[in-house]
Design a protein around this motif. Sequence first.
Motif, PDB file in Angstrom:
ATOM      1  N   TYR A 272      -7.401 -35.401  22.389  1.00  0.00           N
ATOM      2  CA  TYR A 272      -6.264 -36.306  22.558  1.00  0.00           C
ATOM      3  C   TYR A 272      -5.271 -35.731  23.568  1.00  0.00           C
ATOM      4  O   TYR A 272      -4.888 -36.374  24.533  1.00  0.00           O
ATOM      5  CB  TYR A 272      -5.584 -36.515  21.198  1.00  0.00           C
TER       6      TYR A 272
ATOM      7  N   GLY B  19     -10.952 -37.952  19.958  1.00  0.00           N
ATOM      8  CA  GLY B  19      -9.547 -37.726  20.315  1.00  0.00           C
ATOM      9  C   GLY B  19      -9.255 -38.255  21.705  1.00  0.00           C
ATOM     10  O   GLY B  19      -8.257 -38.939  21.939  1.00  0.00           O
ATOM     11  N   TRP B  20     -10.164 -37.932  22.627  1.00  0.00           N
ATOM     12  CA  TRP B  20     -10.040 -38.379  24.010  1.00  0.00           C
ATOM     13  C   TRP B  20      -9.990 -39.898  24.072  1.00  0.00           C
ATOM     14  O   TRP B  20      -9.098 -40.480  24.696  1.00  0.00           O
ATOM     15  CB  TRP B  20     -11.220 -37.831  24.825  1.00  0.00           C
TER      16      TRP B  20
ATOM     17  N   SER C 188      -9.327 -42.123  21.701  1.00  0.00           N
ATOM     18  CA  SER C 188      -8.202 -42.784  21.047  1.00  0.00           C
ATOM     19  C   SER C 188      -6.950 -42.667  21.918  1.00  0.00           C
ATOM     20  O   SER C 188      -6.147 -43.602  21.975  1.00  0.00           O
ATOM     21  CB  SER C 188      -7.963 -42.277  19.620  1.00  0.00           C
ATOM     22  N   ALA C 189      -6.802 -41.555  22.632  1.00  0.00           N
ATOM     23  CA  ALA C 189      -5.685 -41.430  23.572  1.00  0.00           C
ATOM     24  C   ALA C 189      -5.838 -42.438  24.711  1.00  0.00           C
ATOM     25  O   ALA C 189      -4.869 -43.065  25.128  1.00  0.00           O
ATOM     26  CB  ALA C 189      -5.608 -40.010  24.129  1.00  0.00           C
TER      27      ALA C 189
END
Length: 106
Positions: free
Chosen positions: A50, A78-79, A81-82
């Motif tokens: 993220y 994480g990546w 969702s960011a």
Amino acid sequence: MTEINIRGIEIRTLLAKAKVQSVIHSQDPDEFNGHHLEFEAFLEAQALGYQEYRTRVIEDVPGLFIGEPGLIEAWRMGWSSAAELDEIRHCSSCQTAAGDPCPYHG
Ligand SMILES: [Zn+2]
């Protein structure tokens, strides 16, 4: 002493500790078995992904995560969702929907 900062080393170390704990306590199901450490490592990997999306410096999974599909998957979660949040932030349809995401992002 020089501080060595290798991307993801703390997370990779945490996962290694979790695996060792699991082996040590594998005969004793009621005891601490390392699962919460493992979970923590995945959460950290997700947070790193993220964060790394937000900084836009790095666009690939840390090399130390190679061979650990759980860490790679968590980092990518994480990546993305960011990335998704970023997209919504810049989507004019979402902006005009007054708090609700547009049909595409909803
Ligand atoms: Zn939208």
